[in-house]
Design a protein around this motif. Structure first.
Motif, PDB file in Angstrom:
ATOM      1  N   LEU A  27       0.972  -1.230  -0.141  1.00 33.98           N
ATOM      2  CA  LEU A  27       0.152   0.030   0.042  1.00 33.98           C
ATOM      3  C   LEU A  27       0.780   1.347  -0.020  1.00 33.98           C
ATOM      4  CD1 LEU A  27      -3.005  -0.886   2.438  1.00 33.98           C
ATOM      5  CD2 LEU A  27      -2.929  -0.370  -0.077  1.00 33.98           C
ATOM      6  N   LYS A  28       1.916   1.400   0.835  1.00 33.58           N
ATOM      7  CA  LYS A  28       3.011   2.570   0.791  1.00 33.58           C
ATOM      8  C   LYS A  28       3.316   2.667  -0.717  1.00 33.58           C
ATOM      9  CE  LYS A  28       5.410   4.128   4.310  1.00 33.58           C
ATOM     10  NZ  LYS A  28       4.689   5.338   4.872  1.00 33.58           N
ATOM     11  N   ILE A  29       3.810   1.702  -1.443  1.00 36.68           N
ATOM     12  CA  ILE A  29       4.271   1.697  -2.636  1.00 36.68           C
ATOM     13  C   ILE A  29       3.119   2.297  -3.649  1.00 36.68           C
ATOM     14  CG2 ILE A  29       5.361   0.301  -4.753  1.00 36.68           C
ATOM     15  CD1 ILE A  29       6.618  -1.270  -2.589  1.00 36.68           C
ATOM     16  N   LEU A  30       1.999   1.627  -3.458  1.00 35.79           N
ATOM     17  CA  LEU A  30       0.911   2.114  -4.256  1.00 35.79           C
ATOM     18  C   LEU A  30       0.420   3.432  -4.326  1.00 35.79           C
ATOM     19  CD1 LEU A  30      -1.041  -1.302  -4.636  1.00 35.79           C
ATOM     20  CD2 LEU A  30       0.265  -0.193  -6.376  1.00 35.79           C
ATOM     21  N   LEU A  31       0.574   3.908  -2.948  1.00 32.50           N
ATOM     22  CA  LEU A  31       0.148   5.304  -2.730  1.00 32.50           C
ATOM     23  C   LEU A  31       1.084   6.503  -2.623  1.00 32.50           C
ATOM     24  CD1 LEU A  31      -2.306   4.586   0.359  1.00 32.50           C
ATOM     25  CD2 LEU A  31      -3.015   5.195  -2.057  1.00 32.50           C
ATOM     26  N   ARG A  32       2.355   6.036  -3.072  1.00 28.26           N
ATOM     27  CA  ARG A  32       3.504   7.035  -3.073  1.00 28.26           C
ATOM     28  C   ARG A  32       3.289   8.195  -4.047  1.00 28.26           C
ATOM     29  NH1 ARG A  32       8.239   4.372  -4.674  1.00 28.26           N
ATOM     30  NH2 ARG A  32       8.500   3.675  -2.326  1.00 28.26           N
ATOM     31  N   PRO A  33       2.695   7.814  -5.299  1.00 31.57           N
ATOM     32  CA  PRO A  33       2.163   8.869  -6.169  1.00 31.57           C
ATOM     33  C   PRO A  33       1.252  10.144  -5.797  1.00 31.57           C
ATOM     34  CG  PRO A  33       2.188   6.855  -7.508  1.00 31.57           C
ATOM     35  CD  PRO A  33       2.121   6.720  -6.003  1.00 31.57           C
ATOM     36  N   LEU A  34       0.292   9.389  -4.957  1.00 31.41           N
ATOM     37  CA  LEU A  34      -0.691  10.333  -4.269  1.00 31.41           C
ATOM     38  C   LEU A  34       0.167  10.983  -3.493  1.00 31.41           C
ATOM     39  CD1 LEU A  34      -4.012   8.164  -4.124  1.00 31.41           C
ATOM     40  CD2 LEU A  34      -3.510  10.054  -5.530  1.00 31.41           C
ATOM     41  N   ARG A  35       1.052  10.625  -2.510  1.00 33.99           N
ATOM     42  CA  ARG A  35       1.562  11.438  -1.434  1.00 33.99           C
ATOM     43  C   ARG A  35       2.230  12.565  -2.160  1.00 33.99           C
ATOM     44  NH1 ARG A  35       2.765   6.712   0.858  1.00 33.99           N
ATOM     45  NH2 ARG A  35       4.743   6.600   0.202  1.00 33.99           N
ATOM     46  N   GLU A  36       3.255  12.124  -3.171  1.00 30.34           N
ATOM     47  CA  GLU A  36       3.854  13.180  -3.928  1.00 30.34           C
ATOM     48  C   GLU A  36       3.221  14.229  -4.434  1.00 30.34           C
ATOM     49  OE1 GLU A  36       6.098  10.827  -6.755  1.00 30.34           O
ATOM     50  OE2 GLU A  36       7.619  10.016  -5.435  1.00 30.34           O
ATOM     51  N   LEU A  37       2.005  13.904  -5.049  1.00 25.00           N
ATOM     52  CA  LEU A  37       1.114  14.798  -5.738  1.00 25.00           C
ATOM     53  C   LEU A  37       0.573  15.628  -4.580  1.00 25.00           C
ATOM     54  CD1 LEU A  37      -0.442  15.867  -8.086  1.00 25.00           C
ATOM     55  CD2 LEU A  37      -2.223  14.055  -7.628  1.00 25.00           C
ATOM     56  N   ASN A  38       0.215  15.108  -3.455  1.00 27.06           N
ATOM     57  CA  ASN A  38      -0.398  15.774  -2.336  1.00 27.06           C
ATOM     58  C   ASN A  38       0.674  16.796  -1.781  1.00 27.06           C
ATOM     59  OD1 ASN A  38      -2.125  16.517  -0.437  1.00 27.06           O
ATOM     60  ND2 ASN A  38      -1.611  15.211   0.910  1.00 27.06           N
ATOM     61  N   GLU A  39       1.795  16.427  -1.554  1.00 27.20           N
ATOM     62  CA  GLU A  39       3.006  17.278  -1.274  1.00 27.20           C
ATOM     63  C   GLU A  39       3.214  18.301  -2.226  1.00 27.20           C
ATOM     64  OE1 GLU A  39       6.038  14.546  -0.609  1.00 27.20           O
ATOM     65  OE2 GLU A  39       5.373  13.640   1.401  1.00 27.20           O
ATOM     66  N   GLY A  40       3.281  17.993  -3.240  1.00 28.16           N
ATOM     67  CA  GLY A  40       3.407  19.221  -4.274  1.00 28.16           C
ATOM     68  C   GLY A  40       2.295  20.010  -4.536  1.00 28.16           C
ATOM     69  N   VAL A  41       1.208  19.806  -4.218  1.00 29.72           N
ATOM     70  CA  VAL A  41       0.155  20.704  -4.450  1.00 29.72           C
ATOM     71  C   VAL A  41       0.089  21.386  -3.136  1.00 29.72           C
ATOM     72  CG1 VAL A  41      -2.511  20.477  -4.107  1.00 29.72           C
ATOM     73  CG2 VAL A  41      -1.562  19.315  -5.807  1.00 29.72           C
ATOM     74  N   ALA A  42       0.473  20.900  -2.137  1.00 31.27           N
ATOM     75  CA  ALA A  42       0.592  21.606  -0.945  1.00 31.27           C
ATOM     76  C   ALA A  42       1.631  22.715  -0.780  1.00 31.27           C
ATOM     77  CB  ALA A  42       0.979  20.887   0.376  1.00 31.27           C
ATOM     78  N   GLN A  43       2.704  22.456  -1.407  1.00 30.97           N
ATOM     79  CA  GLN A  43       3.708  23.542  -1.865  1.00 30.97           C
ATOM     80  C   GLN A  43       3.081  24.542  -2.753  1.00 30.97           C
ATOM     81  OE1 GLN A  43       7.565  21.714  -2.955  1.00 30.97           O
ATOM     82  NE2 GLN A  43       7.859  20.629  -0.996  1.00 30.97           N
ATOM     83  N   ILE A  44       2.580  24.108  -3.609  1.00 23.28           N
ATOM     84  CA  ILE A  44       2.132  25.242  -4.482  1.00 23.28           C
ATOM     85  C   ILE A  44       1.070  26.166  -3.870  1.00 23.28           C
ATOM     86  CG2 ILE A  44       0.608  25.667  -6.676  1.00 23.28           C
ATOM     87  CD1 ILE A  44       2.037  22.898  -7.899  1.00 23.28           C
ATOM     88  N   ALA A  45       0.173  25.357  -3.027  1.00 22.17           N
ATOM     89  CA  ALA A  45      -0.976  26.170  -2.433  1.00 22.17           C
ATOM     90  C   ALA A  45      -0.010  27.328  -1.255  1.00 22.17           C
ATOM     91  CB  ALA A  45      -1.619  25.161  -1.568  1.00 22.17           C
ATOM     92  N   ALA A  46       0.876  26.888  -0.848  1.00 24.18           N
ATOM     93  CA  ALA A  46       1.834  27.811   0.030  1.00 24.18           C
ATOM     94  C   ALA A  46       2.658  28.895  -0.597  1.00 24.18           C
ATOM     95  CB  ALA A  46       2.685  26.768   0.736  1.00 24.18           C
ATOM     96  N   GLY A  47       2.605  28.856  -2.123  1.00 29.28           N
ATOM     97  CA  GLY A  47       3.079  30.016  -2.765  1.00 29.28           C
ATOM     98  C   GLY A  47       4.345  29.700  -3.647  1.00 29.28           C
ATOM     99  N   ASN A  48       4.781  28.392  -3.662  1.00 26.93           N
ATOM    100  CA  ASN A  48       5.855  27.784  -4.325  1.00 26.93           C
ATOM    101  C   ASN A  48       5.291  27.552  -5.677  1.00 26.93           C
ATOM    102  OD1 ASN A  48       8.135  26.790  -5.733  1.00 26.93           O
ATOM    103  ND2 ASN A  48       8.297  25.109  -4.043  1.00 26.93           N
ATOM    104  N   TYR A  49       4.901  28.633  -6.553  1.00 28.31           N
ATOM    105  CA  TYR A  49       4.208  28.409  -7.926  1.00 28.31           C
ATOM    106  C   TYR A  49       5.257  27.796  -8.904  1.00 28.31           C
ATOM    107  CZ  TYR A  49       1.077  31.354  -5.457  1.00 28.31           C
ATOM    108  OH  TYR A  49       0.119  32.113  -4.863  1.00 28.31           O
TER     109      TYR A  49
END
Length: 189
Positions: A27-49
């Motif tokens: 499950l950790k391996i399968l959900l890694r892309p979602l975690r990466e996507l979530n982290e990236g979107v959080a950084q974009i939302a924080a202003g790192n456009y």
């Protein structure tokens, strides 16, 4: 029968204990892309456009990550353009303030001179002529500023976008594909 039942129960418990860590790792391996996507979107939302999100694969998550990266790059480009436009406006304002100060100082100086000094009629006419020419210069600057403002109003057409509506449209577009792949898509605002 009782001993067979206890044997099967023991084997089931042992298999469950062995499969739990394996399932957790999978499950950790399968959900890694979602975690990466979530982290990236959080950084974009924080202003790192300028943040680019990379997800390997050819599935919907990788496509979504690519779309978010393109959106982020476009936002970064528009933010840079807005900063440059703001810098140019500030420079224009500074230049206009300087240009307005020069004729106003001259007008005030000549008016004060004519008021206080004993001058001949010729000097008085010369001073008033200079005051009028500087006043006309100010008038031309004012007209120029007004025409520039009108030109800006015609050029800049902005559209207000409801982000919740846009998110809903994207969700509707991806919903069928997600259902097909048995993926649950959640949008939180």
């Amino acid at each position: 029968w009782s001993s067979v039942r206890w044997t099967f129960a023991g084997i089931s418990l042992l298999m469950s204990l062995l499969l739990c860590p394996l399932l957790y790792i999978l499950l950790k391996i399968l959900l890694r892309p979602l975690r990466e996507l979530n982290e990236g979107v959080a950084q974009i939302a924080a202003g790192n456009y300028g943040r680019q999100i990379t997800c390997r694969g050819r599935d919907e998550i990788a496509a979504l990550a690519g779309n978010v990266s393109r959106m982020s790059a476009e936002i970064a480009r528009q933010m840079a353009a807005l900063r440059e436009e703001s810098r140019k406006k500030q420079q224009l304002t500074d230049n206009m303030a300087h240009e307005l100060r020069t004729p106003l100082t001259a007008i005030y100086g000549y008016a004060e001179y004519l008021l206080r000094a004993k001058t001949s009629e010729e000097e008085r006419c010369e001073g008033l002529s200079y005051i009028m020419s500087e006043s006309m210069r100010l008038q031309r600057m004012g007209e120029l500023m007004l025409s520039m403002r009108l030109y800006q109003c015609e050029d800049s057409i902005t559209t207000i976008v409801n982000i919740q509506s846009l998110t809903g449209q994207v969700k509707n577009l991806l919903e069928a594909e997600c259902r097909e792949k048995e993926i649950t898509l959640c949008c939180e605002m």
